[in-house]
Design a protein around this motif. Structure first.
Motif, short mmCIF file in Angstrom:
data_model
loop_
_atom_site.label_atom_id
_atom_site.label_comp_id
_atom_site.label_asym_id
_atom_site.label_seq_id
_atom_site.Cartn_x
_atom_site.Cartn_y
_atom_site.Cartn_z
N ALA A 63 82.28 25.51 -22.65
CA ALA A 63 83.54 25.85 -23.32
C ALA A 63 84.21 26.91 -22.45
O ALA A 63 83.53 27.75 -21.86
CB ALA A 63 83.27 26.42 -24.70
N LEU A 109 91.84 21.69 -29.79
CA LEU A 109 91.89 22.76 -30.79
C LEU A 109 92.55 23.96 -30.13
O LEU A 109 92.38 24.21 -28.97
CB LEU A 109 90.50 23.16 -31.24
N LYS A 163 87.29 29.65 -22.80
CA LYS A 163 88.31 30.25 -23.66
C LYS A 163 89.30 31.01 -22.78
O LYS A 163 88.90 31.85 -21.97
CB LYS A 163 87.65 31.21 -24.65
N VAL A 171 80.40 31.86 -32.81
CA VAL A 171 81.36 32.10 -31.73
C VAL A 171 82.37 33.15 -32.17
O VAL A 171 82.36 33.59 -33.33
CB VAL A 171 82.10 30.80 -31.33
N ASP A 172 83.21 33.56 -31.22
CA ASP A 172 84.34 34.47 -31.43
C ASP A 172 83.88 35.86 -31.86
O ASP A 172 83.85 36.20 -33.04
CB ASP A 172 85.32 33.91 -32.45
N SER A 185 83.48 22.52 -34.61
CA SER A 185 83.14 23.58 -35.57
C SER A 185 82.92 22.99 -36.96
O SER A 185 83.32 21.85 -37.24
CB SER A 185 84.28 24.60 -35.62
N TYR A 201 93.36 28.00 -31.02
CA TYR A 201 93.17 29.06 -32.01
C TYR A 201 94.47 29.85 -32.11
O TYR A 201 94.73 30.71 -31.33
CB TYR A 201 92.01 29.96 -31.61
N GLU A 261 86.12 21.85 -38.52
CA GLU A 261 86.57 20.49 -38.15
C GLU A 261 85.78 19.44 -38.92
O GLU A 261 86.31 18.45 -39.38
CB GLU A 261 86.40 20.25 -36.65
N VAL A 312 79.87 26.65 -34.51
CA VAL A 312 80.04 25.39 -33.80
C VAL A 312 78.70 24.67 -33.69
O VAL A 312 77.63 25.28 -33.67
CB VAL A 312 80.68 25.59 -32.41
N GLY A 354 79.79 23.96 -27.89
CA GLY A 354 79.34 23.25 -29.10
C GLY A 354 80.12 21.95 -29.18
O GLY A 354 81.20 21.92 -29.76
N MET A 401 81.57 29.64 -21.58
CA MET A 401 80.50 29.83 -22.58
C MET A 401 79.80 28.52 -22.87
O MET A 401 80.29 27.44 -22.53
CB MET A 401 81.12 30.34 -23.89
N GLU A 402 78.69 28.66 -23.58
CA GLU A 402 77.93 27.50 -24.07
C GLU A 402 78.87 26.68 -24.97
O GLU A 402 79.60 27.24 -25.78
CB GLU A 402 76.76 28.04 -24.89
N TRP A 459 90.81 20.85 -25.61
CA TRP A 459 89.83 20.32 -26.57
C TRP A 459 90.50 20.03 -27.90
O TRP A 459 89.92 20.17 -28.91
CB TRP A 459 88.76 21.37 -26.78
N1 LIG Z 1 87.05 30.97 -30.84
C1 LIG Z 1 86.05 30.73 -29.98
N2 LIG Z 1 85.48 31.63 -29.16
N3 LIG Z 1 84.51 31.02 -28.48
C2 LIG Z 1 84.48 29.73 -28.87
C3 LIG Z 1 83.56 28.71 -28.42
C4 LIG Z 1 82.50 28.90 -27.57
N4 LIG Z 1 81.85 27.70 -27.39
C5 LIG Z 1 82.49 26.74 -28.14
N5 LIG Z 1 82.20 25.43 -28.30
C6 LIG Z 1 82.97 24.69 -29.13
C7 LIG Z 1 84.08 25.22 -29.81
C8 LIG Z 1 84.90 24.41 -30.74
C9 LIG Z 1 85.48 24.90 -31.90
N6 LIG Z 1 86.13 23.90 -32.52
C10 LIG Z 1 86.03 22.77 -31.81
C11 LIG Z 1 86.54 21.51 -32.05
C12 LIG Z 1 86.24 20.52 -31.17
C13 LIG Z 1 85.43 20.78 -30.05
C14 LIG Z 1 84.94 22.07 -29.81
C15 LIG Z 1 85.24 23.06 -30.70
C16 LIG Z 1 84.40 26.57 -29.64
C17 LIG Z 1 83.59 27.33 -28.80
O1 LIG Z 1 85.44 29.51 -29.84
#
Ligand SMILES: Nc1nnc(-c2c[nH]c3ncc(-c4c[nH]c5ccccc45)cc23)o1
Length: 333
Positions: A103, A72, A105, A207-208, A152, A74, A155, A198, A148, A145-146, A70
């Motif tokens: 999503a 991104l 992880k 999240v996280d 975020s 971390y 972003e 997100v 987004g 996970m669900e 994606w």
């Molecule tokens: N650290 C962490 N632990 N769980 C998540 C998480 C759960 N569902 C999510 N959906 C989107 C994104 C996301 C973050 N930056 C983005 C930039 C572009 C697209 C998507 C994203 C991250 C998550 O993140």
């Protein structure tokens, strides 16, 4: 041995309850990596309400689910990022049968701890990213996970700059509803900041939960420093005990970031000259100076209540949700 038996039984990947999932992640976490090497196939627990399809106990990557990086990753972002934060690569995942987008992880099993999923498995709220399942294959724990898909808030800030007040009001309401729920269960998130919020079409989610703790009573005395420096409260930095109000302070600094386009402190104390902000947060008054002139009086009052240096005086999530700033009257629009 019980991990091997988990694989050998027919349901390598099976539907289960949140406690089945927690049993699984605790088993994985307690199994020495040497015996994990013997495990050839994927295994894990999908929470039974998920519409992911398991065919005869299999849920294989590139067959039953596709992963798309994606863009991104971390990774610790440098001095402002206390490495304690849970890290892992977050991918977009799509179930090949139901087309459901999620999503995913990926956490290397040696870095995985049950705390990474405990809260999301045990507590559900529309403003907390829902956990669909936990699977392990190839020495990596995959948390579904669900998603987004709007990315975020960080972003959004990095690509579009400071946000408009009506957008900030919308995000703040979503985050405060999530915090109100967590805090009512004595849960401290410990890492509220733009990159952990997100966006979806109709809501925003937290999240996280890798740094999250559930307090036994009304104070939590930390063993280590948890969170990301710029957003930390003075009492957290002092390490003499804190409570859920530390998340409220972090939301206040997050709102400053959304209003001005930069985290608090960095414009007055450039990162190049200040490798750490802990001393500044401890010595200086809360960063009200970083609130831009354009901020409305009502939002400024909300920030003064969220950033109060004294946790007992600082507003709770419920109190902030009732602030005028989050209920702009019609003529304001
Ligand atoms: N650290 C962490 N632990 N769980 C998540 C998480 C759960 N569902 C999510 N959906 C989107 C994104 C996301 C973050 N930056 C983005 C930039 C572009 C697209 C998507 C994203 C991250 C998550 O993140």
């Amino acid at each position: 041995q019980d991990l091997i038996s988990h694989v050998q039984n027919p349901g390598k990947v099976r539907y289960g309850t949140a406690s089945d999932l927690l049993d699984f992640v605790n088993t994985v976490s307690n199994t020495p990596s040497s015996s994990l090497l013997e495990v050839g196939e994927e295994m894990g627990v999908l929470l039974n309400k998920t519409d992911m399809v398991i065919k005869e106990g299999h849920y294989r990557i590139e067959l039953d689910v596709l992963l798309f990086p994606w863009k991104l990753t971390y990774k610790p972002q440098g001095p402002g990022h206390v490495p304690k934060g849970s890290f892992g690569k977050v991918h977009l995942a799509q179930d090949t049968k139901t087309r459901k987008r999620m999503a995913c992880k990926l956490i290397p099993v040696e870095h995985f701890k049950p705390a990474d999923v405990e809260i999301q498995a045990r507590f559900r709220h529309e403003n907390i990213a829902e956990l669909y399942g936990a699977l392990m294959w190839e020495q990596t724990v995959h948390l579904f996970m669900e998603a987004g898909e709007g990315g975020s808030v960080l972003e959004k800030l990095d690509s579009c700059g400071q946000m408009k007040e009506f957008e900030i009001i919308w995000v703040s309401q979503q985050v405060l509803r999530g915090l109100e729920y967590l805090h009512s269960h004595k849960i401290i998130h410990h890492d509220i900041k733009p990159s952990n919020i997100v966006l979806m079409s109709a809501k925003a989610v937290l999240v996280d939960f890798g740094l999250t703790v559930q307090m036994k009573d009304d104070v939590y005395v930390p063993r280590d420093l948890r969170g990301t420096e710029m957003y930390m409260s003075p009492e957290l930095v002092l390490c003499r005990g804190h409570n859920t109000k530390t998340d409220i302070y972090s939301l206040g600094t997050t709102i400053i970031h959304m209003l001005s386009g930069s985290p608090p402190w960095v414009r007055r104390y450039p990162r190049t000259a200040y490798p750490s902000y802990l001393y500044i947060i401890h010595k200086q008054a809360p960063p009200l100076e970083d609130i831009p002139e354009s901020c409305s009086p009502a939002m400024r009052r909300l920030l003064e209540h969220a950033l109060d240096r004294v946790p007992a005086r600082r507003s709770s999530a419920t109190e902030l949700l009732n602030e005028e700033a989050l209920h702009p009257s019609r003529e304001d629009q």
